[in-house]
Motif scaffolding. Structure first.
Motif, PDB file in Angstrom:
ATOM      1  N   ALA A 145       0.907  -1.172  -0.178  1.00  0.00           N
ATOM      2  CA  ALA A 145       0.107  -0.055  -0.013  1.00  0.00           C
ATOM      3  C   ALA A 145       0.848   1.136  -0.106  1.00  0.00           C
ATOM      4  CB  ALA A 145      -0.946  -0.117   1.382  1.00  0.00           C
TER       5      ALA A 145
ATOM      6  N   ARG B 100       2.350   1.735  -3.342  1.00  0.00           N
ATOM      7  CA  ARG B 100       1.473   2.038  -4.442  1.00  0.00           C
ATOM      8  C   ARG B 100       1.263   3.537  -4.197  1.00  0.00           C
ATOM      9  NH1 ARG B 100      -4.815   0.868  -3.933  1.00  0.00           N
ATOM     10  NH2 ARG B 100      -5.965   2.202  -5.556  1.00  0.00           N
ATOM     11  N   LEU B 101       1.142   4.000  -2.845  1.00  0.00           N
ATOM     12  CA  LEU B 101       0.978   5.568  -2.665  1.00  0.00           C
ATOM     13  C   LEU B 101       2.089   6.445  -2.982  1.00  0.00           C
ATOM     14  CD1 LEU B 101      -0.865   7.833  -1.349  1.00  0.00           C
ATOM     15  CD2 LEU B 101      -0.174   7.317   0.871  1.00  0.00           C
TER      16      LEU B 101
ATOM     17  N   LYS C  97       4.114  10.812   5.325  1.00  0.00           N
ATOM     18  CA  LYS C  97       3.299  11.996   5.933  1.00  0.00           C
ATOM     19  C   LYS C  97       1.928  11.569   5.776  1.00  0.00           C
ATOM     20  CE  LYS C  97       2.561  16.018   7.483  1.00  0.00           C
ATOM     21  NZ  LYS C  97       2.961  16.339   8.827  1.00  0.00           N
TER      22      LYS C  97
ATOM     23  N   LEU D 167       1.946  18.513   2.834  1.00  0.00           N
ATOM     24  CA  LEU D 167       2.964  17.592   2.648  1.00  0.00           C
ATOM     25  C   LEU D 167       4.357  18.286   3.209  1.00  0.00           C
ATOM     26  CD1 LEU D 167       1.797  16.244  -0.730  1.00  0.00           C
ATOM     27  CD2 LEU D 167       1.438  15.309   1.600  1.00  0.00           C
ATOM     28  N   PRO D 168       5.471  17.538   3.485  1.00  0.00           N
ATOM     29  CA  PRO D 168       6.672  18.138   3.879  1.00  0.00           C
ATOM     30  C   PRO D 168       7.396  18.781   2.924  1.00  0.00           C
ATOM     31  CG  PRO D 168       6.755  15.695   3.755  1.00  0.00           C
ATOM     32  CD  PRO D 168       5.352  16.035   3.634  1.00  0.00           C
ATOM     33  N   SER D 169       7.821  19.987   3.302  1.00  0.00           N
ATOM     34  CA  SER D 169       8.523  20.973   2.328  1.00  0.00           C
ATOM     35  C   SER D 169       8.156  21.211   1.082  1.00  0.00           C
ATOM     36  CB  SER D 169       9.985  20.531   1.783  1.00  0.00           C
ATOM     37  OG  SER D 169      10.420  19.519   2.824  1.00  0.00           O
TER      38      SER D 169
ATOM     39  N   ALA E 228      -5.170   5.037  -3.694  1.00  0.00           N
ATOM     40  CA  ALA E 228      -3.910   4.850  -3.159  1.00  0.00           C
ATOM     41  C   ALA E 228      -3.865   5.418  -1.794  1.00  0.00           C
ATOM     42  CB  ALA E 228      -2.717   5.194  -3.928  1.00  0.00           C
ATOM     43  N   ILE E 229      -4.380   6.697  -1.678  1.00  0.00           N
ATOM     44  CA  ILE E 229      -4.357   7.415  -0.404  1.00  0.00           C
ATOM     45  C   ILE E 229      -5.256   6.605   0.612  1.00  0.00           C
ATOM     46  CG2 ILE E 229      -4.790   9.535   0.823  1.00  0.00           C
ATOM     47  CD1 ILE E 229      -4.259  11.053  -1.601  1.00  0.00           C
TER      48      ILE E 229
ATOM     49  N   ALA F  57      -3.853   3.075   1.878  1.00  0.00           N
ATOM     50  CA  ALA F  57      -2.650   3.240   2.523  1.00  0.00           C
ATOM     51  C   ALA F  57      -3.105   3.789   3.960  1.00  0.00           C
ATOM     52  CB  ALA F  57      -1.538   4.327   1.977  1.00  0.00           C
ATOM     53  N   LYS F  58      -4.048   4.776   4.167  1.00  0.00           N
ATOM     54  CA  LYS F  58      -4.303   5.251   5.416  1.00  0.00           C
ATOM     55  C   LYS F  58      -5.138   4.170   5.909  1.00  0.00           C
ATOM     56  CE  LYS F  58      -4.437   8.461   8.493  1.00  0.00           C
ATOM     57  NZ  LYS F  58      -3.435   8.816   9.306  1.00  0.00           N
TER      58      LYS F  58
ATOM     59  N   THR G 238      -5.069   0.838   5.761  1.00  0.00           N
ATOM     60  CA  THR G 238      -4.339  -0.802   5.878  1.00  0.00           C
ATOM     61  C   THR G 238      -3.239  -0.642   6.628  1.00  0.00           C
ATOM     62  OG1 THR G 238      -3.258  -0.436   3.672  1.00  0.00           O
ATOM     63  CG2 THR G 238      -5.325  -1.607   3.701  1.00  0.00           C
ATOM     64  N   ILE G 239      -2.427   0.623   6.703  1.00  0.00           N
ATOM     65  CA  ILE G 239      -1.072   0.650   7.107  1.00  0.00           C
ATOM     66  C   ILE G 239      -1.035   1.125   8.551  1.00  0.00           C
ATOM     67  CG2 ILE G 239       1.379   1.510   7.132  1.00  0.00           C
ATOM     68  CD1 ILE G 239       0.798   1.798   3.944  1.00  0.00           C
TER      69      ILE G 239
ATOM     70  N   TYR H   2       5.955   0.659  10.096  1.00  0.00           N
ATOM     71  CA  TYR H   2       4.620   0.498   9.266  1.00  0.00           C
ATOM     72  C   TYR H   2       4.553  -0.769   8.609  1.00  0.00           C
ATOM     73  CZ  TYR H   2       4.615   5.774   9.838  1.00  0.00           C
ATOM     74  OH  TYR H   2       4.636   6.875  10.484  1.00  0.00           O
TER      75      TYR H   2
ATOM     76  N   ASP I  57       1.108  -3.802   6.944  1.00  0.00           N
ATOM     77  CA  ASP I  57      -0.298  -4.013   6.786  1.00  0.00           C
ATOM     78  C   ASP I  57      -0.832  -5.286   7.417  1.00  0.00           C
ATOM     79  OD1 ASP I  57       1.116  -5.173   4.865  1.00  0.00           O
ATOM     80  OD2 ASP I  57       0.102  -4.531   3.203  1.00  0.00           O
TER      81      ASP I  57
ATOM     82  N   PRO J  43      10.329   4.754  11.963  1.00  0.00           N
ATOM     83  CA  PRO J  43      10.283   3.854  10.891  1.00  0.00           C
ATOM     84  C   PRO J  43      11.232   4.100   9.652  1.00  0.00           C
ATOM     85  CG  PRO J  43       8.177   4.066  11.647  1.00  0.00           C
ATOM     86  CD  PRO J  43       9.022   4.908  12.377  1.00  0.00           C
ATOM     87  N   ARG J  44      11.424   5.536   9.308  1.00  0.00           N
ATOM     88  CA  ARG J  44      12.263   5.966   8.272  1.00  0.00           C
ATOM     89  C   ARG J  44      13.507   5.710   8.506  1.00  0.00           C
ATOM     90  NH1 ARG J  44       9.454  11.610   7.182  1.00  0.00           N
ATOM     91  NH2 ARG J  44       7.422  10.828   8.273  1.00  0.00           N
TER      92      ARG J  44
ATOM     93  N   SER K 273      13.960   2.174   7.260  1.00  0.00           N
ATOM     94  CA  SER K 273      14.013   2.039   5.523  1.00  0.00           C
ATOM     95  C   SER K 273      15.469   2.446   5.410  1.00  0.00           C
ATOM     96  CB  SER K 273      13.286   3.060   4.935  1.00  0.00           C
ATOM     97  OG  SER K 273      11.780   2.913   5.205  1.00  0.00           O
TER      98      SER K 273
END
Lengths: 192, 192
Positions: A4, A7-8, A29, B15-17, B44-45, B48-49, B51-52, B61, B63, B84-85, B88
Motif C-alpha cells: 500500500a 502504491r501510494l 506523511k 505535505l513536507p517541504s 492509493a491514499i 494506505a491510510k 491498511t497501514i 509501518y 499492513d 520507521p524511516r 528504511s
C-alpha cells in the motif's frame, strides 16, 4: 515497504518533478497525518477534479460555465497565452485588466500540433468588440511560430496586434544575457 | 484561482517541504490528469491510510499484525532506531539482516518526551533470545541521551550493546569535517 505504501508513493510520482525520495516522504506523511487531514486531502482532490473545467470562453480553469474574469474584465483587449498557468502569471502582476484566451498549446508540427488542435477558431469568434490582441506565447520556436500565425489572422480582421516585449530581464545583467536575447533587446530598443 | 483549486493547493501544502508554488503546480496537474489517474491517486491514499499501521513488535509501518521482517529476520540481533524511516535507510544498505525496534522518538525532556512515552518497555520484552542490541539513534543530544539510557538497561540484562560508528563520512574530507565529528573520529580510531 508494504504494497500500500509502494502504491501510494507511485501515485505521488505522477506529480510534476516528484522523485522517489519526495514521493516516499509524502507517503509517510499521509500515514502519519490525523484521519481528518487525510479526509480533507482526499475530498479536496475529488472536489477540484469534479468542479473545475475549462471556461467556455477563455479556456482558463473555472468552476463556472463562463469564468468570473470573462464576465467582468475590460473587453477591449484580449491577451493570448499558451496555458492557464500563463494567465496566473500575468494576473499576479496586477498590471493587466483585459480578457485572456488560452490556446491550450502552441503550434508544433513535429508533435502533430496543428492550428486545428489549438483554440484559434474560438479566439476569432471572440474578437467582435476587441480593439487589441496581445500575444503572450513563449519566446521559443513554437511560441514565435504561433504568434506569427495568430497575428496574421487577427491583422486580416483589421484589429491591432501586439506582442509582449522581450529583452534583458529586470535585474539581469547585459554581460550575462544570451546572444538571442541581446539581439532582441537591441532591435527592440526604445527611445527615452 | 477558483475556491476548489485554492483548497486543493492548501491540501498539498500539508505535505513536507511543499511551498505555494509546488502546491499550485500539483493542483494544476491533478486537474489535467485523466480521471482514472485521479481515481488511482485517491484510492492509493485511502488504502494506505486504512491498511497501514505500526507492527505490534518492531513499530515499523506494516499492513500485517506482525510485519514480515519480524517474522523472518535473524532474531539474535536487534537494531534500535528512532523512526520507521531510519529502518528504511538501514534496509537500503542490504548489510543488516536482524530485527529492528523503532522507539517512535528519542528522549527530550524540554519537549516532555520521557522514557514512558517511548517504546522502551516493548523493547525489553523482546530481548529474550537477543544476543546483541545495536543502538542506531541519531548522533545528536537527544539521540545520544536515549542511546545511553537504553544501553544501561540492556547491559543490566547481560546483553551486549553496540552503537553505530560515527566519524568522517565516506567521500567526506578531513579538512571540512566539523570539530565534533573529527574528535569522535579520532577517539574511535581503529587499528589497521
Amino acid at each position: 515497504m508494504s504494497d500500500a505504501l509502494t502504491r501510494l508513493s507511485a501515485a505521488f510520482r505522477m506529480l510534476p518533478s516528484v522523485g522517489l525520495k519526495s514521493a516516499t516522504r509524502y507517503a509517510y506523511k499521509i500515514i502519519e497525518m490525523p484521519q481528518e487531514s487525510v479526509d480533507e486531502f482526499v475530498s479536496a482532490i475529488i472536489e477540484a477534479k469534479q468542479t473545475i473545467h475549462f471556461c467556455s470562453e477563455c479556456g482558463d480553469y473555472t468552476d463556472l460555465d463562463v469564468c468570473l474574469r470573462c464576465q467582468t474584465a475590460d473587453k477591449s483587449t484580449i491577451c493570448v497565452v499558451r496555458d492557464p498557468r500563463d494567465i496566473s502569471a500575468i494576473e499576479k502582476t496586477g498590471s493587466y485588466h483585459g480578457l485572456y484566451h488560452a490556446l491550450h498549446g502552441t503550434l508544433d508540427f513535429q508533435k502533430g500540433i496543428t492550428a486545428e488542435r489549438l483554440r484559434i477558431k474560438e479566439l476569432i469568434s471572440r474578437l467582435t468588440d476587441v480593439q487589441e490582441v496581445i500575444i503572450a506565447t513563449n519566446p521559443d520556436i513554437s511560441g514565435e511560430l504561433t504568434a506569427a500565425y495568430v497575428a496574421q489572422i487577427v491583422k486580416s480582421l483589421g484589429i491591432k496586434v501586439t506582442r509582449l516585449a522581450h529583452g534583458i530581464p529586470m535585474g539581469g545583467e547585459v554581460e550575462y544575457a544570451d546572444e538571442v536575447t541581446l539581439t532582441r533587446a537591441l532591435n527592440d530598443r526604445k527611445e527615452i
